[in-house]
Scaffold this active site. Structure first.
Site, PDB file in Angstrom:
ATOM      1  N   TYR A 159       0.819  -1.221   0.000  1.00  0.00           N
ATOM      2  CA  TYR A 159       0.000   0.000   0.000  1.00  0.00           C
ATOM      3  C   TYR A 159       0.850   1.268   0.000  1.00  0.00           C
ATOM      4  O   TYR A 159       0.466   2.288  -0.573  1.00  0.00           O
ATOM      5  CB  TYR A 159      -0.974  -0.003   1.186  1.00  0.00           C
ATOM      6  CG  TYR A 159      -0.361   0.251   2.550  1.00  0.00           C
ATOM      7  CD1 TYR A 159      -0.226   1.541   3.055  1.00  0.00           C
ATOM      8  CD2 TYR A 159       0.060  -0.814   3.360  1.00  0.00           C
ATOM      9  CE1 TYR A 159       0.313   1.766   4.315  1.00  0.00           C
ATOM     10  CE2 TYR A 159       0.594  -0.594   4.616  1.00  0.00           C
ATOM     11  CZ  TYR A 159       0.725   0.696   5.086  1.00  0.00           C
ATOM     12  OH  TYR A 159       1.269   0.917   6.327  1.00  0.00           O
ATOM     13  N   TYR A 194      -8.727  -8.037  11.983  1.00  0.00           N
ATOM     14  CA  TYR A 194      -9.146  -7.055  12.988  1.00  0.00           C
ATOM     15  C   TYR A 194     -10.675  -6.920  12.963  1.00  0.00           C
ATOM     16  O   TYR A 194     -11.219  -5.941  12.448  1.00  0.00           O
ATOM     17  CB  TYR A 194      -8.496  -5.696  12.723  1.00  0.00           C
ATOM     18  CG  TYR A 194      -6.984  -5.704  12.772  1.00  0.00           C
ATOM     19  CD1 TYR A 194      -6.307  -6.345  13.810  1.00  0.00           C
ATOM     20  CD2 TYR A 194      -6.223  -5.068  11.790  1.00  0.00           C
ATOM     21  CE1 TYR A 194      -4.924  -6.349  13.860  1.00  0.00           C
ATOM     22  CE2 TYR A 194      -4.839  -5.072  11.830  1.00  0.00           C
ATOM     23  CZ  TYR A 194      -4.192  -5.716  12.871  1.00  0.00           C
ATOM     24  OH  TYR A 194      -2.827  -5.728  12.915  1.00  0.00           O
ATOM     25  N   ASP A 245      -6.946   4.995   8.754  1.00  0.00           N
ATOM     26  CA  ASP A 245      -6.027   4.597   7.687  1.00  0.00           C
ATOM     27  C   ASP A 245      -6.774   3.945   6.519  1.00  0.00           C
ATOM     28  O   ASP A 245      -6.470   4.161   5.349  1.00  0.00           O
ATOM     29  CB  ASP A 245      -4.993   3.576   8.182  1.00  0.00           C
ATOM     30  CG  ASP A 245      -4.421   3.847   9.550  1.00  0.00           C
ATOM     31  OD1 ASP A 245      -5.145   4.398  10.409  1.00  0.00           O
ATOM     32  OD2 ASP A 245      -3.268   3.484   9.787  1.00  0.00           O
ATOM     33  N   GLY A 295      -3.797  12.318   8.759  1.00  0.00           N
ATOM     34  CA  GLY A 295      -3.347  12.514   7.390  1.00  0.00           C
ATOM     35  C   GLY A 295      -4.040  11.580   6.416  1.00  0.00           C
ATOM     36  O   GLY A 295      -4.497  11.998   5.344  1.00  0.00           O
ATOM     37  N   TRP A 296      -4.145  10.303   6.789  1.00  0.00           N
ATOM     38  CA  TRP A 296      -4.857   9.347   5.935  1.00  0.00           C
ATOM     39  C   TRP A 296      -6.296   9.813   5.711  1.00  0.00           C
ATOM     40  O   TRP A 296      -6.830   9.737   4.586  1.00  0.00           O
ATOM     41  CB  TRP A 296      -4.879   7.959   6.578  1.00  0.00           C
ATOM     42  CG  TRP A 296      -3.601   7.191   6.686  1.00  0.00           C
ATOM     43  CD1 TRP A 296      -3.097   6.613   7.834  1.00  0.00           C
ATOM     44  CD2 TRP A 296      -2.666   6.839   5.642  1.00  0.00           C
ATOM     45  NE1 TRP A 296      -1.924   5.951   7.558  1.00  0.00           N
ATOM     46  CE2 TRP A 296      -1.634   6.072   6.226  1.00  0.00           C
ATOM     47  CE3 TRP A 296      -2.605   7.128   4.274  1.00  0.00           C
ATOM     48  CZ2 TRP A 296      -0.556   5.574   5.498  1.00  0.00           C
ATOM     49  CZ3 TRP A 296      -1.526   6.641   3.544  1.00  0.00           C
ATOM     50  CH2 TRP A 296      -0.517   5.871   4.143  1.00  0.00           C
ATOM     51  N   HIS A 351     -11.063  -2.964   8.986  1.00  0.00           N
ATOM     52  CA  HIS A 351      -9.761  -2.548   8.452  1.00  0.00           C
ATOM     53  C   HIS A 351      -9.062  -3.737   7.792  1.00  0.00           C
ATOM     54  O   HIS A 351      -8.534  -3.629   6.686  1.00  0.00           O
ATOM     55  CB  HIS A 351      -8.888  -1.953   9.553  1.00  0.00           C
ATOM     56  CG  HIS A 351      -7.596  -1.387   9.043  1.00  0.00           C
ATOM     57  ND1 HIS A 351      -7.564  -0.360   8.126  1.00  0.00           N
ATOM     58  CD2 HIS A 351      -6.305  -1.715   9.285  1.00  0.00           C
ATOM     59  CE1 HIS A 351      -6.302  -0.072   7.829  1.00  0.00           C
ATOM     60  NE2 HIS A 351      -5.521  -0.882   8.516  1.00  0.00           N
ATOM     61  N   LYS A 352      -9.093  -4.861   8.471  1.00  0.00           N
ATOM     62  CA  LYS A 352      -8.567  -6.115   7.925  1.00  0.00           C
ATOM     63  C   LYS A 352      -9.393  -7.262   8.497  1.00  0.00           C
ATOM     64  O   LYS A 352     -10.004  -7.129   9.569  1.00  0.00           O
ATOM     65  CB  LYS A 352      -7.088  -6.330   8.306  1.00  0.00           C
ATOM     66  CG  LYS A 352      -6.124  -5.321   7.735  1.00  0.00           C
ATOM     67  CD  LYS A 352      -4.682  -5.651   8.132  1.00  0.00           C
ATOM     68  CE  LYS A 352      -3.707  -4.619   7.588  1.00  0.00           C
ATOM     69  NZ  LYS A 352      -2.300  -4.938   7.924  1.00  0.00           N
ATOM     70  N   ARG A 387      -0.577  10.629  11.731  1.00  0.00           N
ATOM     71  CA  ARG A 387      -0.665  10.053  10.386  1.00  0.00           C
ATOM     72  C   ARG A 387      -2.074   9.549  10.090  1.00  0.00           C
ATOM     73  O   ARG A 387      -2.513   9.583   8.938  1.00  0.00           O
ATOM     74  CB  ARG A 387       0.372   8.953  10.179  1.00  0.00           C
ATOM     75  CG  ARG A 387       0.508   8.581   8.708  1.00  0.00           C
ATOM     76  CD  ARG A 387       1.865   8.005   8.357  1.00  0.00           C
ATOM     77  NE  ARG A 387       2.085   6.690   8.876  1.00  0.00           N
ATOM     78  CZ  ARG A 387       3.251   6.243   9.321  1.00  0.00           C
ATOM     79  NH1 ARG A 387       4.310   7.050   9.350  1.00  0.00           N
ATOM     80  NH2 ARG A 387       3.384   5.010   9.752  1.00  0.00           N
ATOM     81  N   ASP A 409      -5.609  -2.477   3.019  1.00  0.00           N
ATOM     82  CA  ASP A 409      -4.254  -2.147   2.560  1.00  0.00           C
ATOM     83  C   ASP A 409      -3.995  -2.722   1.164  1.00  0.00           C
ATOM     84  O   ASP A 409      -3.267  -2.122   0.365  1.00  0.00           O
ATOM     85  CB  ASP A 409      -3.206  -2.698   3.528  1.00  0.00           C
ATOM     86  CG  ASP A 409      -3.113  -1.907   4.822  1.00  0.00           C
ATOM     87  OD1 ASP A 409      -3.784  -0.861   4.934  1.00  0.00           O
ATOM     88  OD2 ASP A 409      -2.369  -2.331   5.722  1.00  0.00           O
TER      89      ASP A 409
END
Length: 401
Positions: A67, A165, A172, A245-246, A161-162, A242, A117
């Protein structure tokens, strides 16, 4: 005697060729990158010089559908559009062709190993398909798009997310999945899934927004079962730069694909404005932002370059696209000047490097990441990590300095 002389002549001939080849390589390796170039090209050329094959960025020993490299090459696409310089296009295509075979199968991509990702690298395939008309890229795009069909979701409809998870949404993940999803549905499906795209932002806005700081917690566990999750709200313990930021980059990028008359467009623009106002309050006098932006004075906190670059990018693009008031261009410029003054370093060959990058951060897993202040401070701080390289490239291209 004649035979010996002939052999000797050939020897010197081939030795000369080898010497020329070696010298050529040495010259290429030591070629100076001019400081007269724009920051975007200086960084792009520096990365290519260090890693002539894009899959080797971050010193990977084997190709990885990654990613972070996807983010870097998304920036290279923007740079190619600006410059029409074929070496940037070749760098992108070289990476794609390591993974996408002639049937369109993506090597190293398991359709059942659901992870947002794994979607992000696919952003580079759109322009490759339009430019080359090679069906393999379209097939690969369809494979990535179809991954959303059976992707696990929270009860409220948010993508995990995954797969590893369960019930968790991270800021993110909005950048990893939603700009790809939005572009695909906009360009191939008449935008029929744009409401689903917007819903992902609505959920994280509803559940991770912190009224005390006007910022957003890193993640949300709908089940509230994770050890890091607040038992009342499900949020992770801290705000991480971050992750902000994502979130900002995801918002400003998905808006490229929302028509002006789409009912969710203004809602997403309002989220973008809300974020811009909030992060401006936490900008350090250096122009940068702290790893935990709302705890600037806490011992151990530091100015982090990848998240700062991401904020610069989303602020600048937001202004340029007309989503944000013009005053935020000043905030973006202050941030960019802070980057080149404080964390960008040039070596004797003109290569530039980005320092003060948080190497990685997440939640849960093994070893366990608890989301505490101490956890975020103890993650490695590195130079030329791809999070920083890609984010700085995007910021530099957008501001065109």
């Amino acid at each position: 005697m004649i035979k010996t002389l002939s052999l000797g002549t050939n020897f010197y001939k081939y030795a000369s060729i080898l010497l020329l080849l070696c010298c050529g390589k040495t010259i290429a390796q030591t070629q100076i990158i001019s400081d007269k170039l724009k920051w975007s090209e200086r960084m792009a050329l520096s990365i290519i010089k260090r890693h002539p094959e894009a899959w080797k960025i971050d010193n990977h020993e084997a190709p990885k559908w990654d990613y972070k490299i996807g983010m870097i090459l998304t920036a290279y696409q923007k740079l190619y559009t600006k410059t029409n310089d074929s070496k940037y296009y070749d760098y992108i295509k070289g990476y794609a062709d390591v993974f996408v075979d002639e049937r369109g199968t993506i090597k190293k991509f398991d359709t059942q190993n659901h992870s947002l990702d794994n979607i992000n690298g696919g952003k580079i395939l759109f322009d490759l398909y339009y430019k080359t008309k090679e069906e393999k890229y379209l097939t690969a795009l369809k494979i990535l798009r179809n991954n959303f069909e059976d992707y696990p979701r929270t009860q409220s409809g948010g993508f995990w997310h995954k797969k590893i998870y369960p019930n968790q949404m991270w800021l993110d993940g909005l950048y990893m999945g939603e700009p790809f999803y939005a572009r695909y549905t906009s360009e191939f499906e008449g935008g029929e899934k744009l409401n689903d795209v917007a819903h992902q932002f609505e959920l994280l806005h509803e559940h991770t927004f912190d009224q005390k700081t006007d910022l957003y917690f890193h993640a949300w566990d709908e089940s509230k079962q994770m050890a890091w999750a607040n038992k009342e709200t499900g949020t992770s313990p801290n705000i991480w730069l971050r992750a902000l930021g994502w979130y900002g980059m995801a918002l400003v990028d998905v808006l490229d694909y929302f028509p002006k008359d789409h009912p969710k467009r203004n809602e997403l623009i309002s989220y973008l404005n809300e974020l811009a106002v909030a992060v401006t309050k936490y900008q350090d006098k250096s122009g940068l932002w702290y790893q935990i932006p709302n705890l600037q004075k806490q011992i151990g906190n530091y100015l982090e370059s990848s998240g700062s670059s991401m904020l610069v990018y989303f602020l600048a693009k937001g202004v340029h696209k007309g989503y944000l008031p013009a005053k935020f261009e000043k905030v973006a410029n202050k941030g960019f000047n802070g980057l080149v003054t404080n964390v960008i370093k040039a070596d004797k060959n003109g290569e530039i490097h980005i320092t003060q990058v948080c190497g990685s951060a997440g939640l849960g897993g093994n070893p366990y990441r608890d989301g505490s202040f101490e956890y975020y401070m103890n993650e490695k701080i590195v130079t030329d990590n791809s999070h920083g390289l890609g984010a700085f490239l995007l910021a530099a291209i957008e501001l065109d300095k």
